[in-house]
Design a protein around this motif. Structure first.
Motif, PDB file in Angstrom:
ATOM      1  N   VAL A   1      50.269  39.376  46.351  1.00 37.77           N
ATOM      2  CA  VAL A   1      48.906  39.880  46.275  1.00 37.77           C
ATOM      3  C   VAL A   1      47.977  38.667  46.159  1.00 37.77           C
ATOM      4  N   SER A   2      47.033  38.565  47.095  1.00 38.06           N
ATOM      5  CA  SER A   2      46.184  37.373  47.118  1.00 38.06           C
ATOM      6  C   SER A   2      44.700  37.665  47.320  1.00 38.06           C
ATOM      7  N   CYS A   3      44.320  38.944  47.209  1.00 31.48           N
ATOM      8  CA  CYS A   3      42.901  39.270  47.338  1.00 31.48           C
ATOM      9  C   CYS A   3      42.617  40.599  46.629  1.00 31.48           C
ATOM     10  N   VAL A   4      41.350  40.844  46.410  1.00 26.63           N
ATOM     11  CA  VAL A   4      40.922  42.063  45.729  1.00 26.63           C
ATOM     12  C   VAL A   4      41.373  43.303  46.497  1.00 26.63           C
TER      13      VAL A   4
ATOM     14  N   PRO B   1      36.557  37.481  41.854  1.00 31.16           N
ATOM     15  CA  PRO B   1      37.938  37.818  42.218  1.00 31.16           C
ATOM     16  C   PRO B   1      38.989  37.295  41.231  1.00 31.16           C
ATOM     17  N   ASP B   2      38.727  36.168  40.597  1.00 35.93           N
ATOM     18  CA  ASP B   2      39.694  35.647  39.624  1.00 35.93           C
ATOM     19  C   ASP B   2      39.830  36.562  38.409  1.00 35.93           C
ATOM     20  N   GLU B   3      38.774  37.289  38.091  1.00 32.74           N
ATOM     21  CA  GLU B   3      38.852  38.253  36.987  1.00 32.74           C
ATOM     22  C   GLU B   3      39.687  39.464  37.403  1.00 32.74           C
ATOM     23  N   VAL B   4      39.620  39.811  38.676  1.00 33.64           N
ATOM     24  CA  VAL B   4      40.477  40.881  39.204  1.00 33.64           C
ATOM     25  C   VAL B   4      41.936  40.443  39.107  1.00 33.64           C
ATOM     26  N   ARG B   5      42.205  39.202  39.462  1.00 30.00           N
ATOM     27  CA  ARG B   5      43.576  38.661  39.369  1.00 30.00           C
ATOM     28  C   ARG B   5      44.113  38.803  37.954  1.00 30.00           C
ATOM     29  N   ARG B   6      43.320  38.413  36.971  1.00 28.80           N
ATOM     30  CA  ARG B   6      43.742  38.494  35.562  1.00 28.80           C
ATOM     31  C   ARG B   6      43.993  39.948  35.169  1.00 28.80           C
ATOM     32  N   ALA B   7      43.112  40.850  35.559  1.00 30.31           N
ATOM     33  CA  ALA B   7      43.283  42.272  35.230  1.00 30.31           C
ATOM     34  C   ALA B   7      44.530  42.837  35.908  1.00 30.31           C
ATOM     35  N   PHE B   8      44.789  42.423  37.142  1.00 27.63           N
ATOM     36  CA  PHE B   8      45.973  42.876  37.871  1.00 27.63           C
ATOM     37  C   PHE B   8      47.246  42.402  37.165  1.00 27.63           C
ATOM     38  N   ILE B   9      47.271  41.147  36.747  1.00 30.07           N
ATOM     39  CA  ILE B   9      48.427  40.600  36.029  1.00 30.07           C
ATOM     40  C   ILE B   9      48.648  41.359  34.730  1.00 30.07           C
TER      41      ILE B   9
END
Length: 80
Positions: free
Chosen positions: A18-21, A57-65
């Motif tokens: 996964v590499s994007c919103v 988008p980096d905040e989405v990454r953190r939430a996804f993790i």
């Protein structure tokens, strides 16, 4: 809206990168376990907010993790 990729391995041993919103939103909607928690809902909301230009988008990454860990999905979040 790209971010540093995250690799997840679900209970069926399917590996997804996964590499994007947009990809995060698709995985959350289509491939996530049925028993979801608060962090799952937060990750979905983060995707919506990023789509509206309200969240990085980096905040989405953190939430996804965080949601993956909550769902006991293996996450490889190493940076390159």
């Amino acid at each position: 809206m790209a971010f540093e990729h995250v690799t997840i391995t679900d209970r069926m041993r399917l590996i997804r990168r996964v590499s994007c919103v947009e990809s995060a939103a698709e995985v959350l909607a289509k491939y996530w376990p049925k028993n979801c928690g608060e962090k799952y809902a937060a990750a979905q909301q983060a995707c919506l907010e990023a789509g509206a230009g309200q969240l990085d988008p980096d905040e989405v990454r953190r939430a996804f993790i965080d949601a993956a860990k909550e769902a006991s999905i293996y996450v490889n979040e190493r940076s390159r």
